[in-house]
Design an enzyme around this catalytic site. Sequence first.
Site, PDB file in Angstrom:
ATOM      1  N   CYS A  72     -44.838 -14.179 -15.370  1.00 56.85           N
ATOM      2  CA  CYS A  72     -43.793 -14.209 -16.402  1.00 56.85           C
ATOM      3  C   CYS A  72     -43.884 -12.992 -17.314  1.00 56.85           C
ATOM      4  CB  CYS A  72     -43.870 -15.510 -17.187  1.00 56.85           C
ATOM      5  SG  CYS A  72     -43.581 -16.956 -16.132  1.00 56.85           S
ATOM      6  N   THR A  73     -45.101 -12.552 -17.588  1.00 56.90           N
ATOM      7  CA  THR A  73     -45.293 -11.353 -18.398  1.00 56.90           C
ATOM      8  C   THR A  73     -44.771 -10.124 -17.658  1.00 56.90           C
ATOM      9  OG1 THR A  73     -47.151 -12.258 -19.630  1.00 56.90           O
ATOM     10  CG2 THR A  73     -47.067  -9.857 -19.425  1.00 56.90           C
TER      11      THR A  73
END
Length: 177
Positions: A72-73
């Site tokens: 997600c980062t």
Amino acid sequence: MNRQLTLLAAAALAAAGFAIPASAELPMGEKAPAFTTRAALAGKEFGFSLSAALAKGPVVLYFYPKAFTQGCTLEANAFADAMPQFRAAGASVIGMSNDDIETLKRFSREECRDAFPVGVAGGKVTEAYDVALGKSGLTSRTSYVIASDGRIAAVHSNSDYRGHVEKTLAAVRALGK
């Protein structure tokens, strides 16, 4: 003529690697469910309305499982890097997860690099967009491109974050043609 354009757009999106959803995601051409939610941009909370965003142009609505996790980062970083291209194509981007607003404020600063907002998906939104991962409270990694008329122009669902930015940008650009 409209049918030919629709078929041409569908073929172009398929060639770009977009999945034509079977039953998990909302189908292309369907009206995107309207919603409002709490969101964060550059660490500041605000109210986000899909209809207000669509009044300005196409919207890339991307769902991701959980802020500050590796995939997600990296996905947020990739969207942040591509924001000048999305803006040049007339589109806005919002990331959505079930994280609380305080986490999203931090994520919007640290990983979205103040480039685009992230919003609280909540149960009604995850249900409306069919992105809930069972009863885990997480969302699937699904990206929707919503045309200015509120209809879903493209959808890409894949747990691998790679490809979501490129595919959604190609779909946004195809809308402008």
